[in-house]
Design a protein around this motif. Structure first.
Motif, PDB file in Angstrom:
ATOM      1  N   ARG A  49       0.865  -1.175   0.000  1.00  0.00           N
ATOM      2  CA  ARG A  49       0.000   0.000   0.000  1.00  0.00           C
ATOM      3  C   ARG A  49       0.896   1.217   0.000  1.00  0.00           C
ATOM      4  O   ARG A  49       1.817   1.317   0.797  1.00  0.00           O
ATOM      5  N   LEU A  50       0.582   2.142  -0.896  1.00  0.00           N
ATOM      6  CA  LEU A  50       1.369   3.370  -0.941  1.00  0.00           C
ATOM      7  C   LEU A  50       0.429   4.556  -0.926  1.00  0.00           C
ATOM      8  O   LEU A  50      -0.597   4.560  -1.619  1.00  0.00           O
ATOM      9  N   PHE A  51       0.812   5.523  -0.137  1.00  0.00           N
ATOM     10  CA  PHE A  51       0.023   6.751  -0.090  1.00  0.00           C
ATOM     11  C   PHE A  51       0.542   7.704  -1.162  1.00  0.00           C
ATOM     12  O   PHE A  51       1.742   7.891  -1.301  1.00  0.00           O
ATOM     13  N   VAL A  52      -0.360   8.278  -1.947  1.00  0.00           N
ATOM     14  CA  VAL A  52       0.066   9.292  -2.911  1.00  0.00           C
ATOM     15  C   VAL A  52      -0.669  10.599  -2.618  1.00  0.00           C
ATOM     16  O   VAL A  52      -1.830  10.591  -2.234  1.00  0.00           O
ATOM     17  N   ALA A  53       0.047  11.683  -2.830  1.00  0.00           N
ATOM     18  CA  ALA A  53      -0.531  12.991  -2.532  1.00  0.00           C
ATOM     19  C   ALA A  53      -1.114  13.621  -3.784  1.00  0.00           C
ATOM     20  O   ALA A  53      -0.914  14.790  -4.054  1.00  0.00           O
ATOM     21  N   ALA A 103       4.032   1.000   4.673  1.00  0.00           N
ATOM     22  CA  ALA A 103       4.722   0.062   5.563  1.00  0.00           C
ATOM     23  C   ALA A 103       5.953   0.714   6.190  1.00  0.00           C
ATOM     24  O   ALA A 103       6.491   0.234   7.175  1.00  0.00           O
ATOM     25  N   GLU A 104       6.393   1.835   5.604  1.00  0.00           N
ATOM     26  CA  GLU A 104       7.647   2.425   6.066  1.00  0.00           C
ATOM     27  C   GLU A 104       7.460   3.631   6.976  1.00  0.00           C
ATOM     28  O   GLU A 104       8.405   4.083   7.615  1.00  0.00           O
ATOM     29  N   ILE A 105       6.238   4.147   7.022  1.00  0.00           N
ATOM     30  CA  ILE A 105       6.053   5.367   7.811  1.00  0.00           C
ATOM     31  C   ILE A 105       5.519   5.005   9.197  1.00  0.00           C
ATOM     32  O   ILE A 105       4.685   4.121   9.350  1.00  0.00           O
ATOM     33  N   THR A 106       6.039   5.642  10.217  1.00  0.00           N
ATOM     34  CA  THR A 106       5.616   5.339  11.587  1.00  0.00           C
ATOM     35  C   THR A 106       4.543   6.343  12.025  1.00  0.00           C
ATOM     36  O   THR A 106       4.480   7.453  11.489  1.00  0.00           O
ATOM     37  N   PRO A 107       3.701   5.948  12.994  1.00  0.00           N
ATOM     38  CA  PRO A 107       2.674   6.871  13.485  1.00  0.00           C
ATOM     39  C   PRO A 107       3.273   8.194  13.962  1.00  0.00           C
ATOM     40  O   PRO A 107       2.688   9.254  13.776  1.00  0.00           O
ATOM     41  N   ALA A 108       4.475   8.098  14.545  1.00  0.00           N
ATOM     42  CA  ALA A 108       5.113   9.327  15.029  1.00  0.00           C
ATOM     43  C   ALA A 108       5.371  10.302  13.890  1.00  0.00           C
ATOM     44  O   ALA A 108       5.130  11.504  14.008  1.00  0.00           O
ATOM     45  N   GLU A 109       5.827   9.785  12.765  1.00  0.00           N
ATOM     46  CA  GLU A 109       6.102  10.647  11.611  1.00  0.00           C
ATOM     47  C   GLU A 109       4.821  11.288  11.100  1.00  0.00           C
ATOM     48  O   GLU A 109       4.809  12.453  10.703  1.00  0.00           O
ATOM     49  N   VAL A 110       3.747  10.495  11.103  1.00  0.00           N
ATOM     50  CA  VAL A 110       2.462  11.018  10.655  1.00  0.00           C
ATOM     51  C   VAL A 110       2.030  12.160  11.563  1.00  0.00           C
ATOM     52  O   VAL A 110       1.610  13.226  11.104  1.00  0.00           O
ATOM     53  N   GLN A 111       2.172  11.938  12.877  1.00  0.00           N
ATOM     54  CA  GLN A 111       1.792  12.969  13.847  1.00  0.00           C
ATOM     55  C   GLN A 111       2.591  14.244  13.635  1.00  0.00           C
ATOM     56  O   GLN A 111       2.046  15.344  13.656  1.00  0.00           O
ATOM     57  N   ALA A 137      -5.247  13.182   5.234  1.00  0.00           N
ATOM     58  CA  ALA A 137      -5.477  12.020   4.385  1.00  0.00           C
ATOM     59  C   ALA A 137      -4.439  10.946   4.678  1.00  0.00           C
ATOM     60  O   ALA A 137      -4.750   9.752   4.747  1.00  0.00           O
ATOM     61  N   LEU A 138      -3.189  11.400   4.886  1.00  0.00           N
ATOM     62  CA  LEU A 138      -2.115  10.462   5.181  1.00  0.00           C
ATOM     63  C   LEU A 138      -2.367   9.765   6.516  1.00  0.00           C
ATOM     64  O   LEU A 138      -2.205   8.544   6.637  1.00  0.00           O
ATOM     65  N   ALA A 139      -2.805  10.543   7.500  1.00  0.00           N
ATOM     66  CA  ALA A 139      -3.063   9.963   8.818  1.00  0.00           C
ATOM     67  C   ALA A 139      -4.157   8.897   8.730  1.00  0.00           C
ATOM     68  O   ALA A 139      -4.024   7.804   9.296  1.00  0.00           O
ATOM     69  N   GLU A 140      -5.223   9.226   7.981  1.00  0.00           N
ATOM     70  CA  GLU A 140      -6.310   8.252   7.832  1.00  0.00           C
ATOM     71  C   GLU A 140      -5.807   6.988   7.148  1.00  0.00           C
ATOM     72  O   GLU A 140      -6.085   5.876   7.580  1.00  0.00           O
ATOM     73  N   ALA A 141      -5.043   7.191   6.072  1.00  0.00           N
ATOM     74  CA  ALA A 141      -4.533   6.046   5.315  1.00  0.00           C
ATOM     75  C   ALA A 141      -3.637   5.186   6.204  1.00  0.00           C
ATOM     76  O   ALA A 141      -3.720   3.955   6.192  1.00  0.00           O
ATOM     77  N   ALA A 142      -2.805   5.853   7.013  1.00  0.00           N
ATOM     78  CA  ALA A 142      -1.865   5.112   7.852  1.00  0.00           C
ATOM     79  C   ALA A 142      -2.616   4.303   8.910  1.00  0.00           C
ATOM     80  O   ALA A 142      -2.284   3.139   9.168  1.00  0.00           O
ATOM     81  N   SER A 143      -3.652   4.924   9.490  1.00  0.00           N
ATOM     82  CA  SER A 143      -4.357   4.176  10.536  1.00  0.00           C
ATOM     83  C   SER A 143      -5.163   3.037   9.925  1.00  0.00           C
ATOM     84  O   SER A 143      -5.260   1.953  10.492  1.00  0.00           O
ATOM     85  N   ALA A 144      -5.714   3.267   8.725  1.00  0.00           N
ATOM     86  CA  ALA A 144      -6.442   2.195   8.051  1.00  0.00           C
ATOM     87  C   ALA A 144      -5.512   1.026   7.749  1.00  0.00           C
ATOM     88  O   ALA A 144      -5.859  -0.143   7.923  1.00  0.00           O
ATOM     89  N   ALA A 145      -4.292   1.361   7.328  1.00  0.00           N
ATOM     90  CA  ALA A 145      -3.323   0.323   7.004  1.00  0.00           C
ATOM     91  C   ALA A 145      -2.936  -0.451   8.256  1.00  0.00           C
ATOM     92  O   ALA A 145      -2.795  -1.679   8.237  1.00  0.00           O
ATOM     93  N   ALA A 146      -2.793   0.274   9.363  1.00  0.00           N
ATOM     94  CA  ALA A 146      -2.426  -0.377  10.621  1.00  0.00           C
ATOM     95  C   ALA A 146      -3.514  -1.363  11.040  1.00  0.00           C
ATOM     96  O   ALA A 146      -3.226  -2.477  11.486  1.00  0.00           O
ATOM     97  N   HIS A 147      -4.783  -0.974  10.835  1.00  0.00           N
ATOM     98  CA  HIS A 147      -5.885  -1.866  11.196  1.00  0.00           C
ATOM     99  C   HIS A 147      -5.883  -3.108  10.326  1.00  0.00           C
ATOM    100  O   HIS A 147      -6.132  -4.203  10.786  1.00  0.00           O
ATOM    101  N   ALA A 148      -5.601  -2.884   9.050  1.00  0.00           N
ATOM    102  CA  ALA A 148      -5.619  -4.013   8.120  1.00  0.00           C
ATOM    103  C   ALA A 148      -4.560  -5.042   8.508  1.00  0.00           C
ATOM    104  O   ALA A 148      -4.743  -6.239   8.321  1.00  0.00           O
ATOM    105  N   HIS A 149      -3.436  -4.548   9.030  1.00  0.00           N
ATOM    106  CA  HIS A 149      -2.365  -5.465   9.408  1.00  0.00           C
ATOM    107  C   HIS A 149      -2.685  -6.197  10.700  1.00  0.00           C
ATOM    108  O   HIS A 149      -2.265  -7.320  10.906  1.00  0.00           O
ATOM    109  N   ALA A 150      -3.401  -5.527  11.599  1.00  0.00           N
ATOM    110  CA  ALA A 150      -3.657  -6.097  12.922  1.00  0.00           C
ATOM    111  C   ALA A 150      -4.541  -7.346  12.850  1.00  0.00           C
ATOM    112  O   ALA A 150      -5.288  -7.530  11.925  1.00  0.00           O
TER     113      ALA A 150
END
Lengths: 301, 140
Positions: B62-66, B88-96, B127-140
């Motif tokens: 999954r890749l986020f595009v702007a 997969a490479e971005i951490t929640p901290a970076e998003v924050q 949008a990035l934050a939403e995408a990242a959290s959605a991806a995290a849920h999908a992995h969990a």
């Protein structure tokens, strides 16, 4: 003949110059590597964008109401030259060759009865062009981060170009920059960005994509619509072309500086060798002279 | 092996990805679309969102595009992204951090142009934050 003291001073001054030039060469070499990577990394995007745009252009061509960025304003009266140079000198013929090309172009266009406006990116070009075409320079961009070129910076130049275009300040816009070929060879390139033309620069590296030529005439579906995509794509393309020009130019600048400083270092080395030789000869001659004086003095007694 | 289409993802800075894939789902401005081999040629603008790359019947990346543009032909799918981030490479901290930076930018904006740019940056970060959290849920 210069005295021994003068020679010593001369030698030490040339030596310190050599130190500076060789340090500058080293710095340029390391910047060059980074700049070259950046320039090469930006090529795929520009190429693909160009391919997309060529397809679009082919399908919109000839239609009424094509956006002016693509079809032109219909007039060919006012030309804008965006002259990209370095902010600093000491890089051989780098700046002067761009300025020469720009000057040549200005005179050529004037001879055809056209109005020319200049937009300078980089301090050196502005300084030189100001002497001759002070009234034609409509803007200057100077800031160039120490970390090389960022897209934001290119975007600022592009926005300025677009704003002026919308205000009807010019009909045709051409970028003048040095295309990087190797550390010792940079090619002054004039590239028209408004109205859009597929650039000759983009075509050298497209060997790998040559096979896709047949596709160019494929019929595309457009989402949301042809016009909407074009309205988005065209300004972006100007930004990308400027970005690419700046990157190529920056890499060229570093290459040119590296070569120039390498030459300077070598010349300084030669000069030191010659000066040392003269110094030693003078010293010898002086000793001999003194000996002769002592001997003839003793003989006279 | 299933038929594949050549997928390329490029940002102004570099060529991020160039590989054969079974399917990509691209967030087009008028809605997501999947590009399979032999897709009819089309050009679309891309809104900020997530590109899903399918391999072996599953989402492989999954890749986020702007935002950007996508070109699909029968044998290729090229996405020109303004910016692309591998989720997969971005951490929640970076998003924050990015959200924070965007918020600051909104606060500091003085003229309408800066304001518009800041709002855009903020929308992107969200949008990035939403995408990242959605991806995290999908992995969990």
């Amino acid at each position: 003949m210069a005295s021994l003291k003068d020679l010593r001073a001369r030698i030490s001054s040339v030596k310190s110059t050599r130190k500076i030039t060789s340090a500058m060469k080293m710095v340029a070499a390391s910047r060059l590597r980074r700049a070259q990577e950046a320039a090469e990394a930006a090529r795929p995007y520009a190429q693909r964008m160009e391919r997309m745009l060529s397809n679009l252009a082919a399908s919109v061509a000839g239609q009424a109401g094509a956006p002016p960025l693509l079809a032109g304003t219909g007039a060919d009266k006012v030309h804008l030259l965006v002259v990209m140079t370095a902010n600093r000198g000491l890089c051989g013929g780098f700046n002067s060759s761009i300025v020469r090309a720009a000057r040549h172009r200005v005179l050529e266009l004037r001879a055809q009865g056209k109005t020319v406006k200049l937009l300078c990116v980089g301090r050196k070009g502005r300084d030189v062009l100001k002497r001759e075409f002070a009234d034609d320079i409509i803007g200057t961009f100077e800031e160039q981060g120490s970390k090389g070129i960022t897209y934001t910076e290119a975007d600022r130049v592009a926005q300025d170009i677009l704003r002026r275009f919308e205000a009807g300040e010019f009909d045709t816009c051409t970028l003048v920059y040095n295309r990087f070929r190797s550390a010792i060879s940079q090619i002054v390139t004039l590239q028209q960005v408004v109205p859009f033309l597929p650039s000759p620069a983009g075509n050298d590296n497209q060997g790998a994509h040559g096979g896709h030529e047949a596709e160019a005439h494929a019929l595309y579906e457009y989402e949301p619509s042809e016009e909407a995509i074009l309205a988005d794509l065209l300004p972006k393309c100007v930004g990308i072309q400027v970005y690419r020009g700046l990157l190529e130019n920056y890499a060229s600048e570093q290459g040119a500086r590296m070569t120039a400083m390498d030459n300077a270092t070598r010349n300084a080395g030669e000069m030191i060798k010659k000066l040392t030789l003269t110094y030693n000869r003078t010293r010898q001659a002086q000793i001999t002279k003194e000996l002769i004086e002592i001997i003839s003095g003793a003989e006279a007694l | 092996m299933a038929a594949t289409t050549e997928f390329e993802l490029v940002s102004p800075g570099r060529l991020l990805l160039s590989e054969p894939v079974e399917m990509v789902v691209v967030p087009g401005t008028d809605g997501d679309f999947g590009a399979l081999p032999q897709h009819a040629p089309m050009l679309s603008t891309v809104r900020p969102g997530v590109i899903n790359i399918y391999k072996g019947g599953r989402v492989a990346r999954r890749l986020f595009v702007a935002g950007g543009f996508a070109e699909v032909t029968q044998e290729r799918c090229t996405v020109l992204a303004d910016e692309a981030i591998d989720l997969a490479e971005i951490t929640p901290a970076e998003v924050q951090q990015r959200l924070q930076a965007a918020d600051d930018q909104v606060k500091e904006a003085r003229n309408p142009e800066e304001k518009a740019a800041a709002d855009r940056a903020r929308g992107l970060a969200q949008a990035l934050a939403e995408a990242a959290s959605a991806a995290a849920h999908a992995h969990a």
